[in-house]
Design an enzyme around this catalytic site. Sequence first.
Site, short mmCIF file in Angstrom:
data_model
loop_
_atom_site.label_atom_id
_atom_site.label_comp_id
_atom_site.label_asym_id
_atom_site.label_seq_id
_atom_site.Cartn_x
_atom_site.Cartn_y
_atom_site.Cartn_z
N SER A 125 0.84 -1.20 0.00
CA SER A 125 0.00 0.00 0.00
C SER A 125 0.87 1.25 0.00
CB SER A 125 -0.85 -0.04 1.28
OG SER A 125 -1.47 1.19 1.50
N TYR A 150 -2.11 -1.45 11.06
CA TYR A 150 -2.34 -1.95 9.70
C TYR A 150 -1.18 -1.55 8.78
CZ TYR A 150 -3.87 -2.12 4.90
OH TYR A 150 -3.91 -2.36 3.54
N LYS A 154 2.03 -3.80 6.64
CA LYS A 154 2.50 -3.73 5.23
C LYS A 154 4.00 -3.47 5.18
CE LYS A 154 -1.47 -4.53 3.40
NZ LYS A 154 -1.74 -5.91 2.98
P1 NAD Z 1 -11.03 -7.55 1.25
O1 NAD Z 1 -11.26 -7.57 2.72
O2 NAD Z 1 -12.19 -7.28 0.36
O3 NAD Z 1 -10.35 -8.93 0.78
C1 NAD Z 1 -9.49 -9.67 1.62
C2 NAD Z 1 -9.99 -11.11 1.58
O4 NAD Z 1 -9.13 -11.92 2.39
C3 NAD Z 1 -11.41 -11.28 2.15
O5 NAD Z 1 -12.20 -11.98 1.22
C4 NAD Z 1 -11.21 -12.07 3.44
O6 NAD Z 1 -12.30 -12.92 3.71
C5 NAD Z 1 -9.92 -12.81 3.15
N1 NAD Z 1 -9.12 -13.17 4.33
C6 NAD Z 1 -8.66 -12.34 5.33
N2 NAD Z 1 -7.95 -13.03 6.23
C7 NAD Z 1 -7.92 -14.32 5.81
C8 NAD Z 1 -7.32 -15.52 6.31
N3 NAD Z 1 -6.62 -15.52 7.44
N4 NAD Z 1 -7.49 -16.67 5.61
C9 NAD Z 1 -8.20 -16.68 4.45
N5 NAD Z 1 -8.79 -15.58 3.93
C10 NAD Z 1 -8.65 -14.43 4.60
O7 NAD Z 1 -9.86 -6.50 0.98
P2 NAD Z 1 -9.35 -5.84 -0.39
O8 NAD Z 1 -9.76 -4.41 -0.40
O9 NAD Z 1 -9.69 -6.71 -1.53
O10 NAD Z 1 -7.78 -5.86 -0.12
C11 NAD Z 1 -6.96 -6.91 -0.55
C12 NAD Z 1 -5.54 -6.66 -0.11
O11 NAD Z 1 -5.10 -5.41 -0.64
C13 NAD Z 1 -5.33 -6.58 1.39
O12 NAD Z 1 -4.09 -7.18 1.70
C14 NAD Z 1 -5.29 -5.10 1.66
O13 NAD Z 1 -4.56 -4.81 2.82
C15 NAD Z 1 -4.57 -4.61 0.42
N6 NAD Z 1 -4.83 -3.20 0.12
C16 NAD Z 1 -6.13 -2.77 0.02
C17 NAD Z 1 -6.38 -1.43 -0.26
C18 NAD Z 1 -7.80 -0.92 -0.32
O14 NAD Z 1 -8.00 0.28 -0.18
N7 NAD Z 1 -8.81 -1.76 -0.54
C19 NAD Z 1 -5.31 -0.53 -0.45
C20 NAD Z 1 -4.00 -1.02 -0.36
C21 NAD Z 1 -3.77 -2.36 -0.06
C1 WQD Z 2 -9.64 9.20 1.05
C2 WQD Z 2 -9.78 10.68 1.38
C3 WQD Z 2 -10.16 11.14 3.72
C4 WQD Z 2 -14.11 9.34 4.05
C5 WQD Z 2 -7.02 4.21 3.15
C6 WQD Z 2 -5.94 3.57 3.96
C7 WQD Z 2 -4.80 3.17 3.06
C8 WQD Z 2 -5.29 2.33 1.90
C9 WQD Z 2 -6.43 2.97 1.17
C10 WQD Z 2 -5.16 0.02 2.46
C11 WQD Z 2 -9.05 11.10 2.65
C12 WQD Z 2 -11.35 11.56 2.87
C13 WQD Z 2 -12.88 9.79 3.59
C14 WQD Z 2 -15.11 10.32 4.38
C15 WQD Z 2 -13.60 12.07 3.68
N1 WQD Z 2 -5.82 1.09 2.34
N2 WQD Z 2 -12.65 11.12 3.40
N3 WQD Z 2 -14.82 11.64 4.16
O1 WQD Z 2 -7.38 7.19 4.00
O2 WQD Z 2 -6.46 7.67 1.67
O3 WQD Z 2 -6.48 5.37 2.52
O4 WQD Z 2 -7.45 3.33 2.11
O5 WQD Z 2 -4.00 -0.16 2.36
O6 WQD Z 2 -3.90 2.47 3.85
O7 WQD Z 2 -5.49 4.48 4.94
O8 WQD Z 2 -8.62 6.39 1.91
O9 WQD Z 2 -10.97 6.41 1.17
O10 WQD Z 2 -10.47 6.48 3.65
O11 WQD Z 2 -9.96 8.48 2.25
O12 WQD Z 2 -13.38 13.27 3.51
O13 WQD Z 2 -16.21 9.98 4.82
O14 WQD Z 2 -11.18 10.95 1.62
O15 WQD Z 2 -9.92 12.08 4.75
O16 WQD Z 2 -8.54 12.38 2.46
P1 WQD Z 2 -7.19 6.77 2.61
P2 WQD Z 2 -10.07 6.87 2.27
#
Ligand code: NAD
Ligand code: WQD
Length: 342
Positions: A125, A150, A154
């Site tokens: 991330s 969290y 990462k």
């Molecule tokens: P998500 O929660 O939709 O998907 C994660 C999946 O993993 C889920 O289906 C959950 O049931 C499964 N899971 C969790 N722990 C498990 C375990 N111990 N065994 C088996 N299955 C398990 O999340 P997502 O948004 O699709 O994110 C996927 C990955 O990307 C994560 O590692 C997340 O940290 C990373 N990521 C997400 C974002 C974002 O904003 N969505 C941003 C950056 C990084």
């Molecule tokens: C985006 C912008 C908020 C909600 C998070 C995690 C990051 C990554 C992606 C996993 C920010 C603003 C939000 C609301 C708002 N995840 N906001 N009103 O915080 O950039 O990133 O998700 O790895 O680690 O921190 O994403 O969608 O929460 O926010 O104004 O109700 O929207 O302040 O500026 P963020 P977000």
Amino acid sequence: MSKILVTGGTGYIGSHTVVELQRAGYTPVIVDNLVNSNVGVLAQIEKITGVRPEFHDFDLCDEAAVKRFVADNADITGVIHFAAYKAVGESVQQPLKYYHNNFFSLINLLNAYRERPIDFVFSSSCTVYGQPDELPVTESAPVKKAESPYGNTKQIAEEILSETAAASNNYNIISLRYFNPVGAHESALIGELPLGVPQNLVPFITQSAIGKRGPITVFGDDYDTPDGSAVRDYIHVVDLAKAHVAAIRLLEKGNPNGSYDVFNIGTGRGNSVLEVIKAFEETTGVKLNYQIGPRRSGDVEQVWGDVSKSTRELGWKAELDIAEMMRSAWNWEQYLEDHPLS
Ligand code: NAD
Ligand code: WQD
């Protein structure tokens, strides 16, 4: 065609990646314990691609189960590891829950592949950069002390992966540092399924627009940005899914950069919160109710990625713009209203 293990494959990004892998001729095999996803996603994927992916329901923290799975599936050549907990706020309240799940699942997988060559793609991330000193941020920017457990999972996972790749010839690893994934599949058959009140901006916008939530609060309008609201690099989840196919292809070909590498996955452009709200209104024709509130603690002011390394070396580039992100997110929210997944 090659079999790829997709952990977390019924989740938000995983499900879109399963679709793109199938389209590219791969055979994805999903492992997910459904802790944050719905088994109905499998039927939705089948509606899109015509193929129901193979699915195994177990917890990756179960070391014996992971070992058994890896032994029974010797034809798997690559792993895309999505499975993790991802709620930043919850990780501050329950750090051990996050360290336990995100590390045990990763370590069990790496251990199970100790004896044979494996291509491995990890979900990292842009949170590892914190507030970068220079924008757009490149992969060589320093990793800043994480604001949350969290984010720390990462950062430490990236270290575990780079040290593991350095210590053995069996691992070829890429970490993809996602910026802000949003949007849904154009079919509106799969998308994000937030549990409870969405913490992320775009799911809050779509739920507010459909009447499930009250007005949106813009967290801060006094940042040092053009309109005062915070800026992020929003990336369409389908573009993000395609980046995983590109990463697997690079690993299969042999990555000239060595056995551990990192790529930024974003569009290379920033949009402010107020711009996202405006883009949603303009694209969908739906007026949003919003108010300005205080800054959210732990938020950075602005971040967007330099994606030239991904363009050059992965041969991947984001194609879908903010309008498409908003349109697809809205279509998905409307679909869910009439078709709750079961
Ligand atoms: P998500 O929660 O939709 O998907 C994660 C999946 O993993 C889920 O289906 C959950 O049931 C499964 N899971 C969790 N722990 C498990 C375990 N111990 N065994 C088996 N299955 C398990 O999340 P997502 O948004 O699709 O994110 C996927 C990955 O990307 C994560 O590692 C997340 O940290 C990373 N990521 C997400 C974002 C974002 O904003 N969505 C941003 C950056 C990084
Ligand atoms: C985006 C912008 C908020 C909600 C998070 C995690 C990051 C990554 C992606 C996993 C920010 C603003 C939000 C609301 C708002 N995840 N906001 N009103 O915080 O950039 O990133 O998700 O790895 O680690 O921190 O994403 O969608 O929460 O926010 O104004 O109700 O929207 O302040 O500026 P963020 P977000």
